[in-house]
Design a protein around this motif. Structure first.
Motif, PDB file in Angstrom:
ATOM      1  N   ALA A  46       0.830  -1.209   0.000  1.00  0.00           N
ATOM      2  CA  ALA A  46       0.000   0.000   0.000  1.00  0.00           C
ATOM      3  C   ALA A  46       0.860   1.253   0.000  1.00  0.00           C
ATOM      4  O   ALA A  46       0.527   2.245  -0.667  1.00  0.00           O
ATOM      5  CB  ALA A  46      -0.934  -0.008   1.197  1.00  0.00           C
ATOM      6  N   ILE A  47       1.963   1.255   0.756  1.00  0.00           N
ATOM      7  CA  ILE A  47       2.860   2.413   0.759  1.00  0.00           C
ATOM      8  C   ILE A  47       3.433   2.645  -0.632  1.00  0.00           C
ATOM      9  O   ILE A  47       3.500   3.787  -1.114  1.00  0.00           O
ATOM     10  CB  ILE A  47       3.979   2.211   1.801  1.00  0.00           C
ATOM     11  CG1 ILE A  47       3.408   2.284   3.220  1.00  0.00           C
ATOM     12  CG2 ILE A  47       5.079   3.254   1.628  1.00  0.00           C
ATOM     13  CD1 ILE A  47       4.399   1.943   4.308  1.00  0.00           C
ATOM     14  N   PHE A  48       3.830   1.563  -1.298  1.00  0.00           N
ATOM     15  CA  PHE A  48       4.345   1.677  -2.671  1.00  0.00           C
ATOM     16  C   PHE A  48       3.299   2.300  -3.591  1.00  0.00           C
ATOM     17  O   PHE A  48       3.581   3.247  -4.337  1.00  0.00           O
ATOM     18  CB  PHE A  48       4.747   0.284  -3.171  1.00  0.00           C
ATOM     19  CG  PHE A  48       5.010   0.212  -4.648  1.00  0.00           C
ATOM     20  CD1 PHE A  48       6.204   0.668  -5.180  1.00  0.00           C
ATOM     21  CD2 PHE A  48       4.057  -0.320  -5.519  1.00  0.00           C
ATOM     22  CE1 PHE A  48       6.455   0.601  -6.551  1.00  0.00           C
ATOM     23  CE2 PHE A  48       4.290  -0.388  -6.876  1.00  0.00           C
ATOM     24  CZ  PHE A  48       5.493   0.077  -7.401  1.00  0.00           C
ATOM     25  N   TRP A  49       2.066   1.780  -3.532  1.00  0.00           N
ATOM     26  CA  TRP A  49       1.023   2.292  -4.413  1.00  0.00           C
ATOM     27  C   TRP A  49       0.603   3.710  -4.040  1.00  0.00           C
ATOM     28  O   TRP A  49       0.233   4.505  -4.908  1.00  0.00           O
ATOM     29  CB  TRP A  49      -0.188   1.361  -4.400  1.00  0.00           C
ATOM     30  CG  TRP A  49      -0.037   0.191  -5.307  1.00  0.00           C
ATOM     31  CD1 TRP A  49       0.041  -1.126  -4.969  1.00  0.00           C
ATOM     32  CD2 TRP A  49       0.060   0.227  -6.741  1.00  0.00           C
ATOM     33  NE1 TRP A  49       0.182  -1.906  -6.082  1.00  0.00           N
ATOM     34  CE2 TRP A  49       0.195  -1.098  -7.191  1.00  0.00           C
ATOM     35  CE3 TRP A  49       0.045   1.244  -7.685  1.00  0.00           C
ATOM     36  CZ2 TRP A  49       0.307  -1.427  -8.538  1.00  0.00           C
ATOM     37  CZ3 TRP A  49       0.164   0.930  -9.028  1.00  0.00           C
ATOM     38  CH2 TRP A  49       0.293  -0.389  -9.451  1.00  0.00           C
ATOM     39  N   ALA A  50       0.648   4.053  -2.760  1.00  0.00           N
ATOM     40  CA  ALA A  50       0.291   5.412  -2.342  1.00  0.00           C
ATOM     41  C   ALA A  50       1.253   6.426  -2.938  1.00  0.00           C
ATOM     42  O   ALA A  50       0.831   7.506  -3.394  1.00  0.00           O
ATOM     43  CB  ALA A  50       0.274   5.510  -0.821  1.00  0.00           C
ATOM     44  N   LEU A  51       2.531   6.106  -2.946  1.00  0.00           N
ATOM     45  CA  LEU A  51       3.507   7.026  -3.534  1.00  0.00           C
ATOM     46  C   LEU A  51       3.260   7.204  -5.027  1.00  0.00           C
ATOM     47  O   LEU A  51       3.359   8.315  -5.562  1.00  0.00           O
ATOM     48  CB  LEU A  51       4.930   6.511  -3.285  1.00  0.00           C
ATOM     49  CG  LEU A  51       5.405   6.563  -1.827  1.00  0.00           C
ATOM     50  CD1 LEU A  51       6.780   5.904  -1.688  1.00  0.00           C
ATOM     51  CD2 LEU A  51       5.458   8.001  -1.328  1.00  0.00           C
ATOM     52  N   ILE A  52       2.907   6.125  -5.717  1.00  0.00           N
ATOM     53  CA  ILE A  52       2.617   6.224  -7.155  1.00  0.00           C
ATOM     54  C   ILE A  52       1.327   7.013  -7.380  1.00  0.00           C
ATOM     55  O   ILE A  52       1.270   7.925  -8.220  1.00  0.00           O
ATOM     56  CB  ILE A  52       2.519   4.826  -7.785  1.00  0.00           C
ATOM     57  CG1 ILE A  52       3.892   4.151  -7.795  1.00  0.00           C
ATOM     58  CG2 ILE A  52       1.963   4.913  -9.218  1.00  0.00           C
ATOM     59  CD1 ILE A  52       3.891   2.762  -8.381  1.00  0.00           C
ATOM     60  N   GLY A  53       0.275   6.664  -6.640  1.00  0.00           N
ATOM     61  CA  GLY A  53      -1.016   7.317  -6.844  1.00  0.00           C
ATOM     62  C   GLY A  53      -0.986   8.798  -6.529  1.00  0.00           C
ATOM     63  O   GLY A  53      -1.504   9.618  -7.304  1.00  0.00           O
TER      64      GLY A  53
END
Length: 657
Positions: A61-68
């Motif tokens: 989720a942290i990875f995707w939050a940075l992308i989003g």
């Protein structure tokens, strides 16, 4: 004191220390190579331990939050600085930055689409529920693990597969899906409609199919675990509000996500097999397509039957987390425990009958619109109950302002402000004017996006000591909260005003429309706030990973909480408790009870041992406990300290690790 025990799972050495905060002995484990019976892959990658799977969800989720969020910064650059040269983004975006240094118009809509998809589904649904439902449900109800560890592992890997497919779609030649995160037909149903309607949309649909499978597997597991695996004494009336929120969220997901899956499958049929579920009377380039009899409005009904419950799938876990954090750090019982439970159930029921308020502009019958308007206004009642109960819990409490507490209070603030704007949008006559404007963007980002994100951050700060055995840096946490809190309001509060003025959402540029030129400076302010708020999140990222290795060793119960997870060892193995699981005797919110020796009484402490603070009906329970002991019924709990140990209040908790 130390003892060596030979367990069926291997030989481990356990040191027994008296824990002043937990009022009993705790086992500190020194694990040998036999603890997990496996290697790195089976222990940390393909693990069936709910705690490891929760961390997998969190890291993903942290990875995707940075992308989003990074995507939102890119399209805010376009909106806030429409004349700026963005060629410096070319190493990241490649051909999607044209020769003049501007974002490609087709790719702009793809950025908006992927930002919404990633944040709603991959971060706030999978990241929030996947992390905290997995981590807390077994620990707070007194279970060794989830009902099915294998199914739990599969749920994460279906989510990971969905993420890989979605991530791959960012790099294909025609670009990712670009029909908006709601993927309305005909843009999503016709591969030839635009570049982002081709392979990118097919990958989007495939990714979401795997994501839904992941969500359903997880939901079945959460529901089964809560119903069947509660420890002795843990009745539904003694469940923490976190568990109630996770449980009802899983029920909502189990009933609503299959509808989105059916819509996605029908959309695939329209795209690839010549059906006409959502298509009729379509012309492309002046040429009529053969599709007849379908309805794009049907897709909207199917999507929003999931889409509105999805709002509560996202916000309810955050509210559950805040319930625990606010009660713990107010040092007083949560106000209106049963009212909170009823409000959660009421929200769940009503969330299934308000979906068409998203469709007031679709030309629906005014009478039908009136019904959905009425139901939408009613759902504000249980939501208001939760807000008032939080405020009343905070009122005259002995507040402890930890970073988690600040983020929980911030959630309440965002939930109230965003909810008030929702009352305006519930009115069909007003919504028709505001629906496609930035007023709606501001509303759902405050009430769902930012509020849920604050709940997720509150949960991370609060349970980080249990997850990783160390404390996050509080000073960085305070800086993170205040800058993020101010930044969120700086971003979204001005959007209400430009939305009321008619500023449309999803537009690539507003400079071509002379009246909207009045909002150039305000858009620049919003974009600047968005960039700065995004950069501040790297303070949290640094704090998160640095504290994992260098943070101060966490006490066994750093927040003096009552729930069962704090009775486990500091580094619990697979199975959570060493020996028998403590029984539960009371509800989880016995804080600052008159007459009690301490300002908290954990759930595993019998009433028979707290006669000085028992209420009349609790005295009857204490008498019953004594009768059970006399009849030989074993009451399992954390052992009490001998009298000679009670003077060790000044022990440094870190010495016990």
């Amino acid at each position: 004191m130390a003892d060596t025990t030979n367990q069926a799972s291997g030989q481990d050495v356990h040191e027994l220390h008296y824990d002043v905060e937990n009022h009993g002995f705790v086992h500190e484990e020194h694990h040998d190579d036999h603890e997990h019976h496996g290697n790195f892959w089976t222990n940390y990658i393909f693990s069936t331990d709910h705690k490891v799977i929760a961390k997998q969800y969190l890291f993903t989720a942290i990875f995707w939050a940075l992308i989003g969020v990074g995507m939102s910064v890119i399209f805010r650059l376009q909106l806030g600085f429409p004349d700026a040269d963005l060629s410096f983004l070319k190493p990241i975006m490649g051909k999607w930055i044209d020769a003049s240094g501007k974002i490609d118009k087709e790719f702009y809509l793809a950025l908006v689409t992927m930002h919404g998809t990633i944040m709603v589904f991959f971060v706030l649904t999978a990241g929030l529920s996947g992390t905290f439902s997995n981590y807390l449900i077994p620990l707070q109800i007194g279970a060794r693990d989830m009902a099915s560890g294998f199914m739990n592992m599969l749920s994460y890997w279906f989510f990971a597969l969905a993420g890989v497919i979605m991530f791959y779609s960012l790099f294909i030649e025609t670009g990712p899906a670009s029909g908006g995160w709601v993927i309305y037909p005909p843009l999503s149903a016709l591969p030839q409609a635009m570049p982002g309607s081709g392979l990118g949309m097919s990958l989007w649909l495939s990714s979401m199919a795997f994501f839904i499978v992941s969500t359903l597997l997880g939901g079945i597991n959460y529901i089964s675990t809560v119903i069947n695996m509660r420890v002795r004494g843990m009745s539904f009336n003694r469940l923490p509000l976190t568990i109630w929120a996770f449980f009802i969220t899983a029920v909502i997901g189990l009933l609503s996500f299959p509808v989105l899956l059916s819509a996605a499958l029908l959309l695939i049929f329209d795209r690839s097999f010549g059906t006409s579920f959502f298509l009729s009377d379509i012309y492309i380039g002046g040429e009529a397509l053969p599709n007849q009899g379908g309805s794009a409005i049907l897709f909207q009904h199917l999507f929003w039957f999931l889409g509105h419950p999805e709002v509560y799938i996202v916000i309810l876990p955050a509210l559950g987390i805040s319930s625990e954090v606010i009660a713990t750090n107010s040092r007083k019982p949560i106000f209106g425990y049963h009212a909170m439970i009823l409000s959660i159930i009421g929200i769940a029921v009503l969330s299934f009958v308000v979906w068409a308020h998203h469709m007031f502009v679709s030309g629906m019958d005014p009478f039908l619109g009136t019904i959905f308007m009425f139901l939408t206004l009613i759902i504000a009642v249980p939501s208001a109950v939760k807000a008032f109960n939080y405020i009343t819990t905070l009122w005259k409490g002995n507040l402890v302002f930890t970073p988690a507490m600040l983020f929980s209070i911030g959630l309440v603030s965002l939930f109230i402000v965003g909810g008030l704007t929702g009352i305006h949008l519930a009115n069909a006559a007003i919504d028709i004017q505001l629906h496609d404007t930035y007023f709606v963007v501001a509303h759902f980002h405050l009430v769902m996006g930012a509020a849920s994100f604050f709940g997720m951050l509150a949960g991370i700060y609060h349970w980080y000591p249990k997850m990783f055995g160390r404390m996050m840096d509080a000073k960085m946490g305070y800086f993170h909260f205040w800058t993020t809190f101010i930044g969120v309001y700086a971003i979204f509060f001005p959007m209400h005003f430009i939305g009321i003025a008619g500023f449309p959402r999803r537009y690539y540029s507003h400079t071509a429309f002379e009246p909207f030129g009045l909002f150039t400076d305000l858009n620049m302010f919003i974009s600047t706030a968005a960039i700065l708020t995004f950069l501040v999140q790297f303070v949290f990222i640094f704090n998160f990973f640095y504290s994992m290795f260098k943070g101060r060793l966490a006490p066994a119960n750093p927040w003096k909480s009552n729930t069962l997870e704090w009775t486990t060892p500091r580094f619990p193995g697979h199975g959570n408790w060493v020996g028998e699981i403590p029984n539960v005797f009371r509800w989880p919110y016995d804080y600052s009870k008159p007459g009690a020796k301490d300002d908290f009484i954990p759930q595993h402490i019998p009433y028979s041992e707290t006669p000085e603070s028992n209420l009349p009906f609790e005295e009857k329970l204490a008498t019953l406990e004594k009768q059970q002991q006399q009849e030989g019924i074993k009451i399992q709990k954390t052992p009490e300290a001998p009298a000679s140990d009670t003077s060790k209040n000044d022990l440094d908790d870190s010495k016990n690790v």
